[in-house]
Scaffold this active site. Structure first.
Site, PDB file in Angstrom:
ATOM      1  N   ASP A   8       0.813  -1.206   0.000  1.00 53.62           N
ATOM      2  CA  ASP A   8       0.000   0.000   0.000  1.00 53.62           C
ATOM      3  C   ASP A   8       0.855   1.268   0.000  1.00 53.62           C
ATOM      4  OD1 ASP A   8       0.966  -0.381   2.584  1.00 53.62           O
ATOM      5  OD2 ASP A   8      -0.983  -0.853   3.437  1.00 53.62           O
ATOM      6  N   ASN A  54      -7.367  -2.787  14.223  1.00 49.26           N
ATOM      7  CA  ASN A  54      -8.762  -3.025  13.825  1.00 49.26           C
ATOM      8  C   ASN A  54      -8.908  -4.240  12.908  1.00 49.26           C
ATOM      9  OD1 ASN A  54      -7.697  -2.137  11.427  1.00 49.26           O
ATOM     10  ND2 ASN A  54      -9.004  -0.341  11.211  1.00 49.26           N
ATOM     11  N   HIS A  99      -7.193  -4.758  10.087  1.00 49.44           N
ATOM     12  CA  HIS A  99      -6.929  -4.554   8.656  1.00 49.44           C
ATOM     13  C   HIS A  99      -5.659  -5.273   8.228  1.00 49.44           C
ATOM     14  CE1 HIS A  99      -4.487  -0.516   9.188  1.00 49.44           C
ATOM     15  NE2 HIS A  99      -3.713  -1.561   9.330  1.00 49.44           N
ATOM     16  N   GLU A 105      -9.603  -1.949   5.256  1.00 53.75           N
ATOM     17  CA  GLU A 105     -10.202  -1.610   6.544  1.00 53.75           C
ATOM     18  C   GLU A 105     -11.471  -2.437   6.773  1.00 53.75           C
ATOM     19  OE1 GLU A 105      -8.287  -0.001   8.300  1.00 53.75           O
ATOM     20  OE2 GLU A 105      -7.963   2.091   7.779  1.00 53.75           O
TER      21      GLU A 105
HETATM   22  P1  PGA Z   1       2.353  -1.904  12.514  1.00 54.70           P
HETATM   23  O1  PGA Z   1       1.097  -1.790  11.534  1.00 54.70           O
HETATM   24  O2  PGA Z   1       3.222  -2.963  11.950  1.00 54.70           O
HETATM   25  O3  PGA Z   1       2.978  -0.553  12.466  1.00 54.70           O
HETATM   26  O4  PGA Z   1       1.807  -2.254  13.847  1.00 54.70           O
HETATM   27  C1  PGA Z   1       0.550  -2.942  11.000  1.00 54.70           C
HETATM   28  C2  PGA Z   1      -0.647  -2.580  10.168  1.00 54.70           C
HETATM   29  O5  PGA Z   1      -1.295  -1.543  10.464  1.00 54.70           O
HETATM   30  O6  PGA Z   1      -0.968  -3.322   9.238  1.00 54.70           O
END
Ligand code: PGA
Length: 246
Positions: A67, A136, A138, A143
């Site tokens: 992304d 959450n 995702h 999302e």
């Molecule tokens: P993080 O994020 O590795 O910074 O915890 C993971 C994500 O949001 O997919």
């Protein structure tokens, strides 16, 4: 789905890096899907160490990242392209001509998503996709919502994602973008192998959903249950809400 609990992020990184390096050494032209965020950073350090010791070359791999934020240029310190350059690509012999990214600066975001979908297909699909998981649930920037998206798309980020990530923008006095481009769930699920890393207590609820919950777009990561080759690496904090399914 294999769920493996390790003592800490460093232990996880040794195993995750080994899986990726083995794939590359089996096929030097492998297609690897990378992720950004805090979760893969230790794993990238281990891959760099293996590169420095001559145990792997990334010269012939093709890469796809999950992304990118809409509106950020590649040299913005908060762009995911910049992150990958700093945390992995720029410290190895990756050939930047084979680094693929969704462009957050594209004038036509829909066409950009279509281009990315076709590019993954042209390259024969992704051999290993590395993932983190949002608090959450995702994956990428898929999302929680009503349905699983098949192909790359433009997404309005949820408040929870903005709350989790805005610290990086605030640190340099910027406002966090509200939109991003992301691979769809279908793109992720078409990867031959998937590694998901989750560490820390903030991920425990999402991990419980992932491992013990029903497949539902309200927790996008749950789709991984129906993939045939997923390894989930957890530390004890991320695994703390699990029953005995680990
Ligand atoms: P993080 O994020 O590795 O910074 O915890 C993971 C994500 O949001 O997919």
């Amino acid at each position: 789905m294999r769920v493996i609990v390790k003592n800490d992020p460093v232990e996880i990184s040794h195993e995750a890096a080994e899986m990726i390096v083995n794939q590359i050494n089996k096929n030097h032209g492998s297609v690897i899907g990378f992720a950004t965020g805090a979760s893969p950073v230790e794993t990238y350090k281990r891959i760099i160490e293996k590169y420095q010791k001559g145990e792997v070359s990334l010269k012939h791999i093709t890469t796809f990242n999950l992304d990118e934020y809409v509106g950020l240029s590649r040299d913005n310190v908060n762009s995911y392209f910049y992150f990958m350059k700093e945390n992995l690509f720029g410290k190895t012999d990756v050939d930047f001509d084979r680094v693929n990214f969704l462009s957050g600066e594209a004038s036509d975001l829909e066409a950009e998503c279509e281009r990315y979908y076709n590019r993954i297909k042209e390259c024969g699909g992704i051999d290993i996709q590395l993932l983190g998981i949002g608090t959450n649930g995702h994956i990428g920037f898929n999302e929680p919502g009503e349905k699983f998206m098949d192909r790359p798309f433009s997404v309005k980020l949820t408040q929870s994602t903005i709350d989790s990530n805005r610290k990086y923008f605030e640190a340099v006095g910027d406002k966090m973008p509200e939109y991003a481009l992301t691979m769809g769930i279908g793109d992720i699920m078409r990867s031959k192998k998937i590694i998901l890393i989750a560490t820390g207590e903030s991920k425990a609820k999402a991990v419980k959903q992932l491992v013990e919950g029903e497949v539902s777009p309200s927790c996008p990561a749950t789709i991984l249950k129906i993939h045939s080759d997923v390894t989930v690496f957890l530390d004890p904090a991320a695994a703390s809400l699990l029953g005995d399914k680990k």
